[in-house]
Design a protein around this motif. Structure first.
Motif, PDB file in Angstrom:
ATOM      1  N   SER A   1       1.758  -7.496  -1.870  1.00 22.83           N
ATOM      2  CA  SER A   1       1.255  -6.122  -2.030  1.00 22.83           C
ATOM      3  C   SER A   1       0.225  -5.812  -0.944  1.00 22.83           C
ATOM      4  CB  SER A   1       0.638  -5.944  -3.411  1.00 22.83           C
ATOM      5  OG  SER A   1      -0.397  -6.877  -3.634  1.00 22.83           O
ATOM      6  N   PRO A   2       0.051  -4.525  -0.632  1.00 25.83           N
ATOM      7  CA  PRO A   2      -0.886  -4.152   0.433  1.00 25.83           C
ATOM      8  C   PRO A   2      -2.330  -4.474   0.061  1.00 25.83           C
ATOM      9  CG  PRO A   2       0.602  -2.335  -0.104  1.00 25.83           C
ATOM     10  CD  PRO A   2       0.767  -3.356  -1.180  1.00 25.83           C
ATOM     11  N   THR A   3      -3.184  -4.491   1.066  1.00 26.58           N
ATOM     12  CA  THR A   3      -4.618  -4.709   0.866  1.00 26.58           C
ATOM     13  C   THR A   3      -5.189  -3.640  -0.050  1.00 26.58           C
ATOM     14  OG1 THR A   3      -4.744  -5.624   3.090  1.00 26.58           O
ATOM     15  CG2 THR A   3      -6.813  -4.974   2.071  1.00 26.58           C
ATOM     16  N   ASP A   4      -6.088  -4.024  -0.927  1.00 27.20           N
ATOM     17  CA  ASP A   4      -6.733  -3.074  -1.840  1.00 27.20           C
ATOM     18  C   ASP A   4      -7.311  -1.909  -1.032  1.00 27.20           C
ATOM     19  OD1 ASP A   4      -9.039  -1.863  -3.263  1.00 27.20           O
ATOM     20  OD2 ASP A   4      -8.595  -3.369  -4.792  1.00 27.20           O
ATOM     21  N   PRO A   5      -6.877  -0.669  -1.315  1.00 22.25           N
ATOM     22  CA  PRO A   5      -7.310   0.480  -0.496  1.00 22.25           C
ATOM     23  C   PRO A   5      -8.831   0.654  -0.462  1.00 22.25           C
ATOM     24  CG  PRO A   5      -5.462   1.087  -1.910  1.00 22.25           C
ATOM     25  CD  PRO A   5      -5.903  -0.270  -2.346  1.00 22.25           C
ATOM     26  N   ALA A   6      -9.495   0.428  -1.602  1.00 23.05           N
ATOM     27  CA  ALA A   6     -10.944   0.618  -1.637  1.00 23.05           C
ATOM     28  C   ALA A   6     -11.646  -0.402  -0.747  1.00 23.05           C
ATOM     29  CB  ALA A   6     -11.450   0.511  -3.074  1.00 23.05           C
ATOM     30  N   VAL A   7     -11.167  -1.654  -0.779  1.00 21.79           N
ATOM     31  CA  VAL A   7     -11.763  -2.690   0.063  1.00 21.79           C
ATOM     32  C   VAL A   7     -11.481  -2.393   1.531  1.00 21.79           C
ATOM     33  CG1 VAL A   7     -11.787  -5.152   0.606  1.00 21.79           C
ATOM     34  CG2 VAL A   7     -11.582  -4.404  -1.780  1.00 21.79           C
ATOM     35  N   LEU A   8     -10.278  -1.957   1.828  1.00 25.77           N
ATOM     36  CA  LEU A   8      -9.927  -1.628   3.211  1.00 25.77           C
ATOM     37  C   LEU A   8     -10.811  -0.500   3.737  1.00 25.77           C
ATOM     38  CD1 LEU A   8      -8.151  -2.003   5.681  1.00 25.77           C
ATOM     39  CD2 LEU A   8      -6.450  -0.488   4.607  1.00 25.77           C
TER      40      LEU A   8
END
Length: 521
Positions: free
Chosen positions: A121-128
């Motif tokens: 799954s993609p990188t957590d959007p909030a962390v990115l």
């Protein structure tokens, strides 16, 4: 090259090293590991000789790993022997179980926590978003100070991250993933302080090279092996290595940083650890996360806390707090027990060297409640009252006189070495140590030495060659031993014979031999 050729050349080089020395006999021992040489040359009187290192390196570089020994008489007569089945000589180590490890030294195969399994799954959007914002802020500060943008490599794609994680078998922390999305390599610009993260392909290559994971503190049976608690306690598992300490960068000066995917109860997955040439003892806790490191770097830059003595240099190293070593050392050196008053926090000391203390009752050290490894050197007399050390694992006592009564029943002690004791050693206190795994009694008078066979937990034993012969002559072969260290400088041929006697049911050691006479110089 035949065994005869090797032996003759070793003998010739040994004789060359004795040209200005009177001797009756001399010996040259070479341990060839395949990656380096250990060289020992001496006369029968114990005088060390300077062998031709360059010539020996040329001789042994193409030869297989092994122990090689030549013994030379002043007459020119020599004997040569080589074997791969002796670990080292002087002292000699015979290792019977290559997979044996001391407590806290796990073999590869530590289970991966479920939260860190690859998902694709993609990188957590909030962390990115957060990491991107921190990187942008750092880049702005860097350009303001340096006059140009930081020289970062382009970032990696989600597909590339997922492929890398499939190869290593674990999902990287979200903020490390995000950092790779921003830049594959920050080019030592200072984004993580004095450290720089490696390109993604290097992270994978390092992880898959050799045993998985990072560190490997004193994992060999020949090492002392006590694993110390990382400060602050409770955050990092007290292990010598972990499959899930994944090295992701370094300071390019011998120290490496890793993300910890398998933390202790009070730690956090993704916390940052450091190991390397300047980290002696437990692996060092650096920060709770990549994000925390970036935040601290930016704080320091904003406060003007950085080194810019060389404006033309691409490096901008912030005086980040995570660079600072803890002032709470895990080890201490004392000469007098009264020096204990000068130890800032006795409860944090895990290793103690007590040198030249005269006569001492070890109970005086009871304030060191976290002590794990104690060395007493060159004492006159020692009373080994150790019941006040609930975490003690290893003790080495060098003393003319020792009272071992206080050892009996100690539940955590697994290593004991006694040196220089000038009176007979009673075996009763040793038999009362339920977890005694390693024991050293070399050169001592132990009337009931044969009772070592009663030590059910014993795996590693250190004796002199005479003591080993005594046990074997008494029919004590110690089949549960993982290794034995034999001191006293016995000839390699004698060590091979002892190995055969210790393990008569195993294949005989591989040996090549030759002998001859050197022509007069």
């Amino acid at each position: 090259m035949t065994p005869g050729d090797i032996g003759r050349e070793m003998a010739r080089l040994l004789r060359n090293s004795t040209r200005s020395v009177e001797f009756t006999s001399a010996v040259l021992r070479i341990q060839n590991t395949g990656g380096g040489l250990s060289i020992q040359a001496e006369t029968d009187s114990g005088r060390y000789l300077n062998a031709d290192i360059a010539a020996l390196a040329n001789l042994f570089r193409p030869l297989p790993p092994s122990i090689y020994e030549v013994r030379l008489s002043h007459t020119g007569e020599y004997s040569f022997l080589a074997t791969p089945d002796v670990g080292t000589t002087s002292p000699a180590w015979l290792v019977f179980d290559e997979d044996f490890r001391y407590p806290g030294h796990p073999l590869p195969g530590i289970p991966l926590p479920g939260r860190s399994r690859p998902t694709g799954s993609p990188t957590d959007p909030a962390v990115l978003t957060r990491v991107t914002a921190l990187a942008t802020e750092f880049a702005g500060l860097y350009e303001k100070i340096k006059g140009h943008a930081p020289p970062w490599e382009p970032g990696r794609t989600e597909a590339e991250l997922a492929e890398a994680e499939t190869r290593i078998g674990a999902r990287l922390p979200e903020d490390l993933r995000a950092l790779f999305r921003v830049t594959d390599w920050d080019n030592e610009s200072g984004l993580l302080g004095r450290y720089a993260h490696d390109p993604l392909h290097l992270l994978v290559e390092r992880y898959l090279e050799g045993a998985p994971g990072s560190h490997g503190w004193e994992d060999l049976v020949t090492d002392e092996g006590v694993v110390f608690e990382t400060s602050p306690p409770g955050r990092v598992k007290r292990l010598s290595r972990n499959d899930w300490w994944i090295t992701f960068g370094s300071d390019h000066a011998g120290d490496f940083v890793a993300v910890d995917l398998d933390p202790a109860e009070n730690g956090a997955s993704g916390q940052i650890l450091e190991y390397g040439r300047n980290v002696w003892g437990p692996i060092r806790y650096v920060a709770a996360s990549i994000t925390e490191m970036m935040e601290e770097v930016i704080r320091a830059l904003k406060a003007g806390e950085y080194d810019n003595d060389e404006p033309e240099s691409p490096y901008l190293i912030a005086d980040a707090s995570f660079h600072e070593e803890s002032g709470q050392a895990h080890d201490q050196v004392l000469t007098r027990t009264t020096d204990l008053d000068e130890v800032a926090d006795p409860g944090l000391v895990q290793e103690l060297y007590l040198n030249d203390p005269g006569s001492v009752d070890l109970a005086v050290l009871n304030p060191l409640t976290s002590l794990r490894h104690l060395r007493v050197n060159r004492a006159d007399s020692v009373v080994a009252n150790l019941s006040g050390f609930p975490s003690l694992e290893a003790v080495s006592i060098g003393a003319a006189e020792v009272d071992l009564t206080g050892l009996a029943g100690h539940s955590t002690l697994w290593s004991l070495s006694l040196v220089g004791v000038e009176h007979p050693i009673g075996f009763g206190p040793l038999a009362g140590l339920p977890g005694l795994m390693r024991l050293g009694l070399t050169g001592l008078d132990v009337p009931d030495l044969e009772r070592v066979g009663e030590l059910s937990s014993l795996r590693v034993l250190t004796l002199d060659v005479g003591q080993v012969r005594r046990l074997l002559d008494a029919g004590v072969t110690l089949p549960s031993l993982a290794a034995i260290e034999i001191t006293g400088g016995a000839p390699l041929a004698e060590v091979v014979r002892l190995r055969r006697r210790l393990r008569p049911d195993e294949p005989a050691p591989k040996v090549i031999e030759a002998s001859g006479m050197l022509a007069a110089p």
